[in-house]
Design an enzyme around this catalytic site. Sequence first.
Site, mmCIF file in Angstrom:
data_model
loop_
_atom_site.group_PDB
_atom_site.id
_atom_site.type_symbol
_atom_site.label_atom_id
_atom_site.label_comp_id
_atom_site.label_asym_id
_atom_site.label_seq_id
_atom_site.Cartn_x
_atom_site.Cartn_y
_atom_site.Cartn_z
ATOM 1 N N ASP A 12 47.454 13.954 -21.299
ATOM 2 C CA ASP A 12 48.243 14.945 -20.577
ATOM 3 C C ASP A 12 49.088 14.193 -19.559
ATOM 4 O O ASP A 12 49.133 12.953 -19.554
ATOM 5 C CB ASP A 12 47.358 16.030 -19.956
ATOM 6 C CG ASP A 12 46.495 15.539 -18.803
ATOM 7 O OD1 ASP A 12 46.523 14.328 -18.481
ATOM 8 O OD2 ASP A 12 45.787 16.362 -18.209
ATOM 9 N N CYS A 69 42.935 12.308 -20.036
ATOM 10 C CA CYS A 69 43.407 13.306 -19.079
ATOM 11 C C CYS A 69 42.859 12.870 -17.728
ATOM 12 O O CYS A 69 42.381 11.747 -17.591
ATOM 13 C CB CYS A 69 43.012 14.733 -19.468
ATOM 14 S SG CYS A 69 41.250 15.122 -19.419
ATOM 15 N N THR A 71 40.101 13.618 -15.992
ATOM 16 C CA THR A 71 38.688 13.234 -16.048
ATOM 17 C C THR A 71 38.261 12.749 -17.428
ATOM 18 O O THR A 71 37.189 12.170 -17.567
ATOM 19 C CB THR A 71 37.778 14.424 -15.683
ATOM 20 O OG1 THR A 71 37.948 15.446 -16.679
ATOM 21 C CG2 THR A 71 38.085 14.955 -14.293
ATOM 22 N N HIS A 102 26.031 4.166 -32.505
ATOM 23 C CA HIS A 102 24.989 5.149 -32.803
ATOM 24 C C HIS A 102 25.513 6.512 -33.219
ATOM 25 O O HIS A 102 24.810 7.240 -33.915
ATOM 26 C CB HIS A 102 24.065 5.328 -31.593
ATOM 27 C CG HIS A 102 23.178 4.151 -31.356
ATOM 28 N ND1 HIS A 102 22.096 4.199 -30.517
ATOM 29 C CD2 HIS A 102 23.201 2.881 -31.843
ATOM 30 C CE1 HIS A 102 21.485 3.023 -30.507
ATOM 31 N NE2 HIS A 102 22.155 2.206 -31.293
ATOM 32 N N HIS A 137 20.673 6.279 -37.550
ATOM 33 C CA HIS A 137 21.779 6.944 -36.858
ATOM 34 C C HIS A 137 22.615 7.778 -37.826
ATOM 35 O O HIS A 137 23.174 8.791 -37.437
ATOM 36 C CB HIS A 137 22.647 5.919 -36.135
ATOM 37 C CG HIS A 137 21.868 5.042 -35.216
ATOM 38 N ND1 HIS A 137 21.206 5.520 -34.103
ATOM 39 C CD2 HIS A 137 21.618 3.712 -35.259
ATOM 40 C CE1 HIS A 137 20.588 4.527 -33.496
ATOM 41 N NE2 HIS A 137 20.825 3.418 -34.177
#
Length: 149
Positions: A12, A69, A71, A102, A137
């Site tokens: 963004d 973005c 965060t 994983h 996994h």
Amino acid sequence: MPASNRIVLSSDHAAIQLRQAIAAHVAAQGWVVVDIGPTTPQSTDYPRHGEAAARLVASGDCRLGVILCGTGQGIMMAANKVKGIRCGVCADTFSARMIRQHNDANMLSIGARVVGEGLALDIVDAFLAAEFEGGRHATRVEMIAALEE
């Protein structure tokens, strides 16, 4: 270009500079960068950018994706709504390596207001260098994929 060396980047408005630094960094490593913007600092909606990048990965047009973005959380949530996407937000290299090894993550999300450029580049390097370990996994990744059905 084969998808094997194509990586999509999107963000963004809060993460344009960091995204561009990452684009230059991975291009120097031989990746074909598909940078889908944005290019101007005008406010924009991170869900659209997360979805657009995720669709390029899910379709096979790009092998991996890096999205950003403020965060890293919101754009990651949007990307994970696209079937076949496994995206994790990382602020350290250990997590970036582990989501590949994983969880077979095919996208990485970074918060431009959380980590600086140097650490972000290290996180991207850890993500790109890691390979899925398979084994036990793989069963867990299949369980995650089954939740999309």
